[in-house]
Design a protein around this motif. Structure first.
Motif, PDB file in Angstrom:
ATOM      1  N   UNK A  24       0.823  -1.208   0.000  1.00 53.54           N
ATOM      2  CA  UNK A  24       0.000   0.000   0.000  1.00 53.54           C
ATOM      3  C   UNK A  24       0.858   1.259   0.000  1.00 53.54           C
ATOM      4  N   UNK A  25       1.938   1.243   0.775  1.00 49.87           N
ATOM      5  CA  UNK A  25       2.836   2.390   0.800  1.00 49.87           C
ATOM      6  C   UNK A  25       3.495   2.597  -0.562  1.00 49.87           C
ATOM      7  N   UNK A  26       3.844   1.517  -1.234  1.00 46.06           N
ATOM      8  CA  UNK A  26       4.443   1.633  -2.561  1.00 46.06           C
ATOM      9  C   UNK A  26       3.462   2.259  -3.551  1.00 46.06           C
ATOM     10  N   UNK A  27       2.201   1.842  -3.504  1.00 47.18           N
ATOM     11  CA  UNK A  27       1.194   2.405  -4.413  1.00 47.18           C
ATOM     12  C   UNK A  27       0.996   3.896  -4.135  1.00 47.18           C
ATOM     13  N   UNK A  28       0.926   4.262  -2.859  1.00 48.84           N
ATOM     14  CA  UNK A  28       0.748   5.671  -2.520  1.00 48.84           C
ATOM     15  C   UNK A  28       1.939   6.507  -2.975  1.00 48.84           C
ATOM     16  N   UNK A  29       3.134   6.015  -2.758  1.00 51.94           N
ATOM     17  CA  UNK A  29       4.315   6.757  -3.208  1.00 51.94           C
ATOM     18  C   UNK A  29       4.351   6.868  -4.730  1.00 51.94           C
ATOM     19  N   UNK A  30       3.940   5.806  -5.425  1.00 55.65           N
ATOM     20  CA  UNK A  30       3.915   5.853  -6.889  1.00 55.65           C
ATOM     21  C   UNK A  30       2.913   6.889  -7.386  1.00 55.65           C
ATOM     22  N   UNK A  31       1.722   6.906  -6.799  1.00 59.46           N
ATOM     23  CA  UNK A  31       0.712   7.892  -7.205  1.00 59.46           C
ATOM     24  C   UNK A  31       1.161   9.316  -6.889  1.00 59.46           C
ATOM     25  N   UNK A  32       1.764   9.515  -5.728  1.00 58.87           N
ATOM     26  CA  UNK A  32       2.258  10.845  -5.392  1.00 58.87           C
ATOM     27  C   UNK A  32       3.374  11.287  -6.329  1.00 58.87           C
ATOM     28  N   UNK A  33       4.214  10.350  -6.756  1.00 60.75           N
ATOM     29  CA  UNK A  33       5.291  10.691  -7.675  1.00 60.75           C
ATOM     30  C   UNK A  33       4.730  11.178  -9.011  1.00 60.75           C
ATOM     31  N   UNK A  34       3.732  10.489  -9.544  1.00 58.04           N
ATOM     32  CA  UNK A  34       3.119  10.933 -10.798  1.00 58.04           C
ATOM     33  C   UNK A  34       2.391  12.261 -10.607  1.00 58.04           C
ATOM     34  N   UNK A  35       1.745  12.443  -9.475  1.00 55.41           N
ATOM     35  CA  UNK A  35       1.052  13.714  -9.221  1.00 55.41           C
ATOM     36  C   UNK A  35       2.032  14.878  -9.189  1.00 55.41           C
ATOM     37  N   UNK A  36       3.181  14.691  -8.523  1.00 56.74           N
ATOM     38  CA  UNK A  36       4.178  15.759  -8.472  1.00 56.74           C
ATOM     39  C   UNK A  36       4.750  16.046  -9.854  1.00 56.74           C
ATOM     40  N   UNK A  37       4.920  15.011 -10.668  1.00 52.64           N
ATOM     41  CA  UNK A  37       5.410  15.230 -12.026  1.00 52.64           C
ATOM     42  C   UNK A  37       4.462  16.122 -12.814  1.00 52.64           C
TER      43      UNK A  37
END
Length: 553
Positions: free
Chosen positions: A239-252
């Motif tokens: 779950x933490x990996x998915x959240x970090x992945x989504x946040x990374x795309x959002x910041x991009x």
């Protein structure tokens, strides 16, 4: 008789004389007043010097509390109780020192006994008691280890360990139960609960993790039930990996659009469908044979044999196979008729015997074969869904009026292309993107006024300390000037003048005259004496009489 009023300019010896001539009752009252003032001054000074007490240990058990108090008394450290005796307070400047000094003495013990139970064995202890003490020591040490966590206030561990026996084929596995008392407002994450489970399971031999049960003070089961494995749900790491992945795309996405539309004019959300299945695949593929011209020859073998034989009897033995050959006959032709017929028949050659030829050829070609071992990466992205909202453009005309206008289709297309590039849009993967241009309903931020200087905590604390000292000084000044001084003055004024001899009266009158007319000339003093003799003849007669009686002595 005239009363004697103390004068501030009167010598100190005269004041002591006045105090010595007071009655005993007045002296006693004066002593009580002075003692009261001294006691009040001492109380005010002690109140101003009272130390600030801080908590040394909260929630101390009765056994540890008694040992701590005894140690504090030996070190001459003042202490107080709070929370109904459950907390011990000491001066603020001695909290850390006392904790270190008490820790060197092994205090507080926390009411939990560990392996110190095994330090002093008793004579005549049975094997059963030794086993019980060993189990208690294990429980105590585990409880101490769990209590070292910041969120855990106290812990209790219960172990169920079966006694080994040679008569039982399958020994039952041990189990453990942990009761946690958490600090108010604290909670344990699933990873911390799993860590406690593995800590207990690793401390006891042959204790599986599924046999460890953890319960909090509210009766909530923190560990998963024994024997259940939920493979459908994601663990905390996934779950933490998915959240970090989504946040990374959002910041991009926001980082590439902020320079164009502004920091507060874009919002983006990304939903990632991640595949956490672990797949390993081994393939062995054979392709069809290619054309002979393109095929690779592995080996080639050719064999050729030739055989010939004369006419000889052959066939199945019997009457038919033993018949002589039939006479040769020539075909009837035009040239063969007549006289030359016999000559032609006589010159015909004998028939050629048959020849047998055999040729074998074997060619071996290479066969196409592909062996593939594929292991798909864990956590690959299956699909991305992106939603972007862009605020209307803000424009300010010449008059200063602010208006908001929507973006054009060209600008929206540019924003869409930028987002696709930032997210790595893949249509074959099934990614979706939705860009919307809409006005934002932004609430104006509340302006928090700055705290005035006189309301700041440090200013209030300084004002309290200063006010306390000023109050003490004001009380002391009031007691000295408003109570003690008027009281002494009243006592001196209320004291009746004793019956004095003519000499004392003359001396007193002379002292009064000297004080009142110290700066008057001789003529003026002589005139004043005459007026006094006219106004107070009796007084003058007494003075003269005293002088005369003094001369006689």
């Amino acid at each position: 008789m005239a009363d004697i009023v103390p004068n501030p300019g009167q010598p100190a010896a005269s004041r002591f004389t006045v105090l010595a001539n007071m009655p005993n009752r007045q002296k006693l009252g004066l002593m009580v007043i002075v003692a009261t003032l001294v006691a009040l001054a001492a109380s005010a000074w002690m109140w101003s010097q009272t130390p600030d007490y801080r908590v040394l240990y909260p929630n101390v058990s009765d056994r540890d509390g008694g040992a701590i108090i005894a140690a504090l008394q030996q070190m001459n450290v003042p202490y107080k109780f709070a929370d109904g005796g459950g907390a011990i307070l000491v001066p603020a400047d001695k909290v850390h020192e006392m904790r270190l000094r008490l820790a060197s003495q092994g205090l507080p013990k926390g009411g939990i006994s560990g392996f110190e139970l095994m330090e002093n064995p008793k004579l005549g202890t049975s094997q059963f008691l030794e086993q019980v003490n060993y189990q208690r020591a294990l429980e105590g040490e585990l409880a101490r280890s769990i209590q070292s966590l910041h969120a855990v206030q106290s812990a209790r561990v219960h172990l169920a360990i079966s006694k080994p026996s040679v008569f039982v084929r399958e020994q039952p596995k041990p189990s453990a139960s942990v009761l946690l008392n958490l600090h108010p407002g604290r909670m344990l994450e699933p990873a911390q609960v799993s860590a406690i489970v593995h800590l207990v399971a690793s401390s006891i031999a042959d204790l599986p993790a599924k046999n460890v049960t953890i319960v909090d003070q509210n009766g909530n089961l923190l560990s998963s039930p024994s024997g259940t494995v939920n493979t459908a749900s994601l663990d905390a790491g996934q779950l933490k990996y998915v959240q970090e992945l989504e946040q990374s795309y959002t910041k991009r996405i926001e980082a590439i659009l902020v320079p164009i539309v502004g920091a507060s004019n874009v919002r983006a959300q990304v939903t990632a469908d991640v595949d956490f299945s672990l797949v390993e695949r081994a393939e062995e593929i054979y392709k069809p044979n290619a054309t002979p011209s393109e095929a690779a020859v592995r080996s080639q073998q050719t064999s050729e044999s030739t055989s010939s034989s004369a006419s000889s009897p052959s066939g199945v033995p019997g009457a038919l196979s033993n018949q002589p050959p039939a006479p040769a006959s020539a075909p009837l032709t035009a040239a063969g008729t007549g006289a030359n017929a016999g000559t032609a028949g006589a010159s015909t050659p004998a028939p050629t015997p048959p020849v047998n030829t055999r040729k074998d050829s074997t060619v071996n070609y290479e066969v196409d074969k592909t062996i593939r071992h594929v292991r798909q990466p864990l956590g690959s992205i299956k699909r991305l869904s992106v939603a972007v909202v862009v605020n209307h453009r803000k424009e300010i005309d010449a008059s200063g009026k602010v208006t908001h206008k929507p973006l054009s289709q060209t600008e929206i297309a540019q924003v869409t292309d930028l987002v696709k590039e930032a997210m790595g849009y893949n249509k074959e993967r099934g990614d979706t993107l939705n860009v919307v241009n809409s006005p934002f309903n932004v609430t104006e931020p509340e302006v928090i006024p700055e705290v005035p200087f006189w309301k700041k905590p440090e200013t209030v604390l300084l004002a309290k300390e200063t006010g306390k000292h000023l109050l003490i000084a004001a009380v002391m000044l009031y007691l000295v000037l408003g109570v003690l001084r008027p009281l002494l003055k009243n006592l001196a004024q209320a004291r009746p003048a004793p019956l004095a001899s003519p000499q004392d009266a003359a001396f007193n009158e002379q002292a009064v005259a000297e004080r009142s007319q110290a700066n008057i000339s001789y003529e003026q003093r002589l005139q004043a004496a005459k007026q006094l003799a006219q106004q107070e003849p009796k007084l003058v007669a007494n003075v003269v009489k005293g002088w005369m009686s003094g001369d006689e002595r």
